[in-house]
Write a protein that holds these residues in place. Structure first.
Motif, PDB file in Angstrom:
ATOM      1  N   PHE A 189     -23.658   6.118   4.389  1.00  0.00           N
ATOM      2  CA  PHE A 189     -24.236   7.379   3.435  1.00  0.00           C
ATOM      3  C   PHE A 189     -23.689   8.550   3.849  1.00  0.00           C
ATOM      4  O   PHE A 189     -23.455   9.289   2.803  1.00  0.00           O
ATOM      5  CB  PHE A 189     -25.788   7.496   3.860  1.00  0.00           C
ATOM      6  N   ASN A 190     -23.270   8.883   4.877  1.00  0.00           N
ATOM      7  CA  ASN A 190     -22.569  10.064   5.173  1.00  0.00           C
ATOM      8  C   ASN A 190     -21.224  10.334   5.147  1.00  0.00           C
ATOM      9  O   ASN A 190     -20.567  11.358   5.663  1.00  0.00           O
ATOM     10  CB  ASN A 190     -23.273  10.600   6.505  1.00  0.00           C
ATOM     11  N   SER A 191     -20.378   9.030   5.135  1.00  0.00           N
ATOM     12  CA  SER A 191     -18.929   9.388   5.009  1.00  0.00           C
ATOM     13  C   SER A 191     -18.628   9.312   3.358  1.00  0.00           C
ATOM     14  O   SER A 191     -19.644   9.326   2.465  1.00  0.00           O
ATOM     15  CB  SER A 191     -18.410   8.083   5.281  1.00  0.00           C
ATOM     16  N   SER A 192     -17.418   9.548   2.925  1.00  0.00           N
ATOM     17  CA  SER A 192     -17.016   9.637   1.682  1.00  0.00           C
ATOM     18  C   SER A 192     -16.199   8.330   1.150  1.00  0.00           C
ATOM     19  O   SER A 192     -15.550   8.373   0.046  1.00  0.00           O
ATOM     20  CB  SER A 192     -16.152  10.693   1.319  1.00  0.00           C
ATOM     21  N   VAL A 193     -16.194   7.198   1.710  1.00  0.00           N
ATOM     22  CA  VAL A 193     -16.031   6.103   1.387  1.00  0.00           C
ATOM     23  C   VAL A 193     -16.545   4.919   1.152  1.00  0.00           C
ATOM     24  O   VAL A 193     -17.697   4.819   1.928  1.00  0.00           O
ATOM     25  CB  VAL A 193     -14.654   5.667   2.518  1.00  0.00           C
ATOM     26  N   GLY A 194     -16.129   3.822   0.764  1.00  0.00           N
ATOM     27  CA  GLY A 194     -17.052   2.549   0.458  1.00  0.00           C
ATOM     28  C   GLY A 194     -17.834   2.792  -0.717  1.00  0.00           C
ATOM     29  O   GLY A 194     -17.842   3.560  -1.426  1.00  0.00           O
ATOM     30  N   LYS A 195     -18.555   1.399  -0.771  1.00  0.00           N
ATOM     31  CA  LYS A 195     -19.255   1.380  -2.133  1.00  0.00           C
ATOM     32  C   LYS A 195     -20.973   1.777  -1.738  1.00  0.00           C
ATOM     33  O   LYS A 195     -21.585   2.069  -2.692  1.00  0.00           O
ATOM     34  CB  LYS A 195     -19.107  -0.105  -2.579  1.00  0.00           C
ATOM     35  N   VAL A 196     -21.056   1.721  -0.498  1.00  0.00           N
ATOM     36  CA  VAL A 196     -22.688   2.075  -0.205  1.00  0.00           C
ATOM     37  C   VAL A 196     -22.808   3.305  -0.104  1.00  0.00           C
ATOM     38  O   VAL A 196     -22.439   4.282   0.687  1.00  0.00           O
ATOM     39  CB  VAL A 196     -22.712   1.335   1.478  1.00  0.00           C
ATOM     40  N   ARG A 197     -23.785   3.719  -0.815  1.00  0.00           N
ATOM     41  CA  ARG A 197     -24.231   5.333  -0.978  1.00  0.00           C
ATOM     42  C   ARG A 197     -25.888   5.511  -0.994  1.00  0.00           C
ATOM     43  O   ARG A 197     -26.405   4.449  -1.181  1.00  0.00           O
ATOM     44  CB  ARG A 197     -23.914   5.805  -2.446  1.00  0.00           C
ATOM     45  N   ARG A 198     -26.281   6.596  -0.559  1.00  0.00           N
ATOM     46  CA  ARG A 198     -27.711   6.994  -0.612  1.00  0.00           C
ATOM     47  C   ARG A 198     -28.341   6.855  -1.746  1.00  0.00           C
ATOM     48  O   ARG A 198     -27.555   7.409  -2.932  1.00  0.00           O
ATOM     49  CB  ARG A 198     -27.949   7.931   0.278  1.00  0.00           C
ATOM     50  N   ARG A 207     -40.023   5.869  -4.421  1.00  0.00           N
ATOM     51  CA  ARG A 207     -39.912   4.838  -3.546  1.00  0.00           C
ATOM     52  C   ARG A 207     -39.387   3.725  -4.074  1.00  0.00           C
ATOM     53  O   ARG A 207     -39.608   2.668  -3.625  1.00  0.00           O
ATOM     54  CB  ARG A 207     -41.481   4.831  -3.024  1.00  0.00           C
ATOM     55  N   MET A 208     -38.145   3.830  -4.598  1.00  0.00           N
ATOM     56  CA  MET A 208     -37.410   2.635  -5.180  1.00  0.00           C
ATOM     57  C   MET A 208     -36.109   2.628  -4.534  1.00  0.00           C
ATOM     58  O   MET A 208     -35.353   1.908  -5.313  1.00  0.00           O
ATOM     59  CB  MET A 208     -37.252   2.775  -6.651  1.00  0.00           C
ATOM     60  N   GLU A 209     -35.881   3.031  -3.349  1.00  0.00           N
ATOM     61  CA  GLU A 209     -34.351   3.018  -2.933  1.00  0.00           C
ATOM     62  C   GLU A 209     -34.121   1.381  -2.538  1.00  0.00           C
ATOM     63  O   GLU A 209     -32.966   1.212  -2.544  1.00  0.00           O
ATOM     64  CB  GLU A 209     -34.375   3.823  -1.291  1.00  0.00           C
ATOM     65  N   TRP A 210     -35.211   0.772  -2.104  1.00  0.00           N
ATOM     66  CA  TRP A 210     -35.008  -0.610  -1.784  1.00  0.00           C
ATOM     67  C   TRP A 210     -34.405  -1.316  -3.160  1.00  0.00           C
ATOM     68  O   TRP A 210     -33.470  -2.274  -3.116  1.00  0.00           O
ATOM     69  CB  TRP A 210     -36.196  -1.383  -1.538  1.00  0.00           C
ATOM     70  N   PHE A 211     -34.898  -1.223  -4.266  1.00  0.00           N
ATOM     71  CA  PHE A 211     -33.979  -1.697  -5.692  1.00  0.00           C
ATOM     72  C   PHE A 211     -32.828  -1.042  -5.861  1.00  0.00           C
ATOM     73  O   PHE A 211     -31.976  -1.947  -6.363  1.00  0.00           O
ATOM     74  CB  PHE A 211     -35.266  -1.246  -6.746  1.00  0.00           C
ATOM     75  N   TYR A 212     -32.638   0.132  -5.501  1.00  0.00           N
ATOM     76  CA  TYR A 212     -31.301   0.806  -5.553  1.00  0.00           C
ATOM     77  C   TYR A 212     -30.190   0.008  -4.544  1.00  0.00           C
ATOM     78  O   TYR A 212     -28.876  -0.574  -5.019  1.00  0.00           O
ATOM     79  CB  TYR A 212     -31.268   2.159  -5.505  1.00  0.00           C
ATOM     80  N   ARG A 213     -30.742  -0.284  -3.471  1.00  0.00           N
ATOM     81  CA  ARG A 213     -29.977  -0.977  -2.376  1.00  0.00           C
ATOM     82  C   ARG A 213     -29.718  -2.478  -3.001  1.00  0.00           C
ATOM     83  O   ARG A 213     -28.563  -3.101  -2.504  1.00  0.00           O
ATOM     84  CB  ARG A 213     -30.531  -0.790  -0.959  1.00  0.00           C
ATOM     85  N   ALA A 214     -30.724  -3.014  -3.513  1.00  0.00           N
ATOM     86  CA  ALA A 214     -30.749  -4.401  -4.041  1.00  0.00           C
ATOM     87  C   ALA A 214     -29.566  -4.723  -4.828  1.00  0.00           C
ATOM     88  O   ALA A 214     -28.713  -5.636  -4.771  1.00  0.00           O
ATOM     89  CB  ALA A 214     -31.889  -4.976  -4.546  1.00  0.00           C
ATOM     90  N   LYS A 219     -26.050  -9.570  -2.939  1.00  0.00           N
ATOM     91  CA  LYS A 219     -25.786 -10.733  -2.151  1.00  0.00           C
ATOM     92  C   LYS A 219     -26.409 -10.638  -0.861  1.00  0.00           C
ATOM     93  O   LYS A 219     -26.930 -11.495  -0.145  1.00  0.00           O
ATOM     94  CB  LYS A 219     -24.535 -11.332  -1.838  1.00  0.00           C
ATOM     95  N   LYS A 220     -26.369  -9.320  -0.178  1.00  0.00           N
ATOM     96  CA  LYS A 220     -26.730  -9.121   0.946  1.00  0.00           C
ATOM     97  C   LYS A 220     -28.244  -8.823   0.918  1.00  0.00           C
ATOM     98  O   LYS A 220     -29.042  -9.212   1.828  1.00  0.00           O
ATOM     99  CB  LYS A 220     -26.082  -7.968   1.508  1.00  0.00           C
ATOM    100  N   ASN A 221     -28.586  -7.863  -0.034  1.00  0.00           N
ATOM    101  CA  ASN A 221     -30.041  -7.242   0.267  1.00  0.00           C
ATOM    102  C   ASN A 221     -31.021  -7.940  -0.489  1.00  0.00           C
ATOM    103  O   ASN A 221     -32.360  -8.066  -0.320  1.00  0.00           O
ATOM    104  CB  ASN A 221     -30.153  -5.898  -0.346  1.00  0.00           C
ATOM    105  N   ILE A 222     -30.735  -8.854  -1.619  1.00  0.00           N
ATOM    106  CA  ILE A 222     -31.974  -9.400  -2.582  1.00  0.00           C
ATOM    107  C   ILE A 222     -32.272 -10.610  -1.582  1.00  0.00           C
ATOM    108  O   ILE A 222     -33.719 -10.681  -1.346  1.00  0.00           O
ATOM    109  CB  ILE A 222     -31.272 -10.059  -3.605  1.00  0.00           C
ATOM    110  N   PRO A 223     -31.507 -11.455  -1.001  1.00  0.00           N
ATOM    111  CA  PRO A 223     -32.171 -12.312   0.097  1.00  0.00           C
ATOM    112  C   PRO A 223     -33.202 -11.748   1.138  1.00  0.00           C
ATOM    113  O   PRO A 223     -34.235 -12.329   1.431  1.00  0.00           O
ATOM    114  CB  PRO A 223     -31.384 -13.071   0.716  1.00  0.00           C
ATOM    115  N   ARG A 224     -32.838 -10.787   1.608  1.00  0.00           N
ATOM    116  CA  ARG A 224     -33.506  -9.815   2.531  1.00  0.00           C
ATOM    117  C   ARG A 224     -34.783  -9.479   2.082  1.00  0.00           C
ATOM    118  O   ARG A 224     -35.996  -9.748   2.507  1.00  0.00           O
ATOM    119  CB  ARG A 224     -32.766  -8.715   3.264  1.00  0.00           C
ATOM    120  N   TYR A 225     -34.976  -8.931   0.890  1.00  0.00           N
ATOM    121  CA  TYR A 225     -36.101  -8.377   0.132  1.00  0.00           C
ATOM    122  C   TYR A 225     -37.170  -9.650  -0.032  1.00  0.00           C
ATOM    123  O   TYR A 225     -38.277  -9.172   0.021  1.00  0.00           O
ATOM    124  CB  TYR A 225     -35.972  -7.557  -1.101  1.00  0.00           C
TER     125      TYR A 225
END
Length: 248
Positions: A189-198, A207-214, A219-225
């Protein structure tokens, strides 16, 4: 801390900060876990992991929906302490020596540049990736030797849950001092590289950050949720059962 959904949780940010700062000031050691849907679900399925979370110095609630749900159950306000906010809070204090451990060299390089904009002394602090390994196969003695030689007050650990929590518990006996924090994607979140963002602020307010992360890493987050959602009825039942016992 009081136990909710079978995991110790501290919802008072000031109390959590005081526990952490007191540990640092007295040159003691421990680890802090940020509890969100994924590691909460695993803690209710895996006894060893549950014991790992409940052996921490303090656990904060890294899920606004978890805090909201408990508020509905107990009919009072519960405040989340999001991992990224915890991270920025302690970086902004500018008075602790920190050690940044895990993730990739690319993310760490960018993270260092960005954090130096907040606190220039961070340029002198250690940023270290880790070799790919299972939790059991890390050379904890060697890792601790490097950390102890640097003598940090805070060790940020970015390995993702549940790996980082198990890693911290295994590393703890080898450390001389310092508070470890398992903060997952916060480095990203605090770097400027990669696809993962806050998530954007308007999504956070809903309160929909979980949906954004999904959507960000499906592939990683939907099974977790989904794993958490399946457990949710049981967890809610457990909390209402605790309430009924306390009444009678």
């Amino acid at each position: 801390m009081k136990k909710y959904f079978n995991v110790n949780l501290e919802f008072n940010k000031d109390v959590a900060d005081q526990i952490i700062e007191r540990t640092i000031e007295h040159n003691r050691k421990g680890y802090v876990c940020a509890i969100e849907a994924n590691n909460l679900a695993i803690a209710n399925q895996n006894k060893k992991f549950n014991e790992t979370l409940n052996s921490s110095l303090v656990n904060v609630c890294d899920g606004s929906n978890i805090a909201w749900l408990l508020g509905k159950i107990y009919k009072k306000h519960f405040c989340s302490y999001i991992g990224n906010d915890l991270f920025i809070n302690f970086v902004n204090k500018g008075k602790y020596r920190q050690y940044f451990l895990g993730n990739t060299d690319e993310v760490l390089t960018s993270l260092k540049i960005n954090l130096c904009q907040i606190d220039p002394t961070i340029s002198e602090m250690c940023f270290s990736s880790l070799p790919f390994s299972t939790v059991e196969d890390f050379d904890y003695s060697s890792i601790a030797e490097h950390i102890n030689s640097d003598s940090p007050d805070i060790i940020w650990v970015s390995l993702g849950a549940p790996k980082q929590e198990l890693f911290m518990k295994n590393l703890l006996p080898y450390l001389n001092k310092g508070v470890m924090f398992g903060i997952g994607a916060v480095f990203n979140f605090n770097s400027s590289v990669g696809k993962v963002r806050r998530a954007p602020k308007w999504i956070l307010k809903l309160r929909m950050e979980w949906f954004y992360r999904a959507l960000e890493e499906p592939k990683k987050n939907i099974p977790r949720y989904w794993n958490f959602i399946k457990l949710l009825p049981k967890l809610i039942y457990i909390e209402f059962k605790h309430i009924s016992k306390s009444v009678y």
